[in-house]
Design a protein around this motif. Structure first.
Motif, PDB file in Angstrom:
ATOM      1  N   TYR A  54      -4.935  19.997 111.735  1.00 36.47           N
ATOM      2  CA  TYR A  54      -4.968  21.171 112.606  1.00 36.47           C
ATOM      3  C   TYR A  54      -6.235  21.947 112.291  1.00 36.47           C
ATOM      4  O   TYR A  54      -6.435  22.394 111.150  1.00 36.47           O
ATOM      5  CB  TYR A  54      -3.733  22.034 112.362  1.00 36.47           C
ATOM      6  CG  TYR A  54      -3.499  23.127 113.381  1.00 36.47           C
ATOM      7  CD1 TYR A  54      -3.240  22.836 114.718  1.00 36.47           C
ATOM      8  CD2 TYR A  54      -3.510  24.469 113.002  1.00 36.47           C
ATOM      9  CE1 TYR A  54      -3.012  23.838 115.650  1.00 36.47           C
ATOM     10  CE2 TYR A  54      -3.277  25.484 113.935  1.00 36.47           C
ATOM     11  CZ  TYR A  54      -3.027  25.155 115.253  1.00 36.47           C
ATOM     12  OH  TYR A  54      -2.797  26.150 116.168  1.00 36.47           O
ATOM     13  N   ASP A 100      -1.494  17.260 114.383  1.00 34.26           N
ATOM     14  CA  ASP A 100      -0.215  17.959 114.497  1.00 34.26           C
ATOM     15  C   ASP A 100      -0.013  18.562 115.879  1.00 34.26           C
ATOM     16  O   ASP A 100       1.073  18.479 116.465  1.00 34.26           O
ATOM     17  CB  ASP A 100      -0.108  19.061 113.441  1.00 34.26           C
ATOM     18  CG  ASP A 100       0.213  18.518 112.064  1.00 34.26           C
ATOM     19  OD1 ASP A 100       0.739  17.394 111.971  1.00 34.26           O
ATOM     20  OD2 ASP A 100      -0.054  19.213 111.074  1.00 34.26           O
ATOM     21  N   PHE A 128       1.962  26.234 113.000  1.00 36.64           N
ATOM     22  CA  PHE A 128       0.987  25.285 112.477  1.00 36.64           C
ATOM     23  C   PHE A 128       0.210  25.949 111.343  1.00 36.64           C
ATOM     24  O   PHE A 128       0.137  27.173 111.262  1.00 36.64           O
ATOM     25  CB  PHE A 128      -0.005  24.870 113.569  1.00 36.64           C
ATOM     26  CG  PHE A 128       0.611  24.144 114.729  1.00 36.64           C
ATOM     27  CD1 PHE A 128       0.656  22.767 114.749  1.00 36.64           C
ATOM     28  CD2 PHE A 128       1.141  24.843 115.809  1.00 36.64           C
ATOM     29  CE1 PHE A 128       1.219  22.090 115.817  1.00 36.64           C
ATOM     30  CE2 PHE A 128       1.708  24.181 116.888  1.00 36.64           C
ATOM     31  CZ  PHE A 128       1.744  22.792 116.888  1.00 36.64           C
TER      32      PHE A 128
END
Length: 261
Positions: free
Chosen positions: A36, A48, A29
């Motif tokens: 995020y 996400d 990520f």
């Protein structure tokens, strides 16, 4: 009775095979606005993360998460040390190395400091002095990329490694503008200390929408497994799960717009 036992055994085998084919997968990520981010208690959260968690639950996947810069994530995908990542826009070049599983449709915007008078890409270009910040490796659509190439030729584009660094440049006025997706600037409008210091300009052509989503390395994820990811995302959209995830981190109007891909 025997037939029922045989059927149950077959189903268990199929389930075990499906699960074995789905992991462990190495995912990365990157910090970006509502997609995020760190919550008040220090935990990572965002659209996400919630999407990947739900996909893993439905598919029975083991997905090992990490956090990194977008540049290092693409290097990992190309080099084979990563299996998947999130919220990347589809381009012909990227499709050569990853499967893109759409889960959002975004637009890029230009955040300008309030005192900058430009009202269009042409006006900003004609300014001759104002600089803009972008995140390295991000793609912004044909119109913005052509404009950014002109600004690069004049030495007026700063490339930041991540969104946090990009915002620092903007707040310190090292740049007078930054490129940002709506999921990026949405959290900013919640911050009272920034109120009145910037404006959001929508300079992209009306129909220029960037479709993106989960990205799966073609080195490690075959077409059949990628199709399963696609089916799972479609099911999440159809049963309202995707909408609910987006609404946890955005307002309802923006969430509806982003999942209309």
């Amino acid at each position: 009775m025997l037939a029922r036992l045989i059927l149950s055994a077959i189903l268990l085998c199929l389930t075990a095979t499906a699960r074995a084919d789905c992991g462990p997968l190495r995912s990365a990520f990157y910090e970006y606005g509502a997609l995020y981010y760190k919550a008040g208690d220090g935990r990572w959260t965002g659209i996400d993360k919630d999407v990947v968690d739900e996909v893993a639950r439905r598919m029975g996947c083991t997905i090992a998460p990490s956090t990194d810069s977008r540049v290092r994530i693409w290097a990992g995908l190309k080099g084979g040390s990563l299996d998947m990542s999130v919220s990347a826009m589809s381009t012909p070049e990227r499709e050569k190395i990853v499967h893109v599983i759409p889960n959002l449709a975004e637009r890029n915007y230009v955040l300008l400091h309030q005192e900058i008078g430009a009202r269009s890409m042409a006006a900003f270009l004609a300014d001759g002095h104002s600089k803009i910040g972008v995140i390295k490796s991000f793609r912004h659509g044909k119109a913005y990329e052509a404009w950014l190439d002109q600004l690069r030729a004049q030495g007026r584009v700063y490339e930041a490694p991540d969104y946090a660094a990009l915002l620092r440049l903007f707040k310190l006025k090292r740049v007078q503008a930054v490129m940002a997706l709506s999921a990026g600037w949405y959290p900013l409008i919640q911050q009272q200390q920034l109120a009145g210091t910037y404006k959001i300009m929508d300079w992209a052509p009306p129909r220029e929408v960037l479709v993106g989503g989960l990205i799966l390395s073609r080195q490690h994820v075959d077409d059949a497994q990628a199709a399963r990811f696609g089916q799972t995302i479609r099911a999440m959209r159809e049963d309202g799960t995707l909408k609910r995830i987006f609404e946890r981190h955005l307002d309802a109007e923006l969430a509806a717009r982003l999942i209309n891909f």
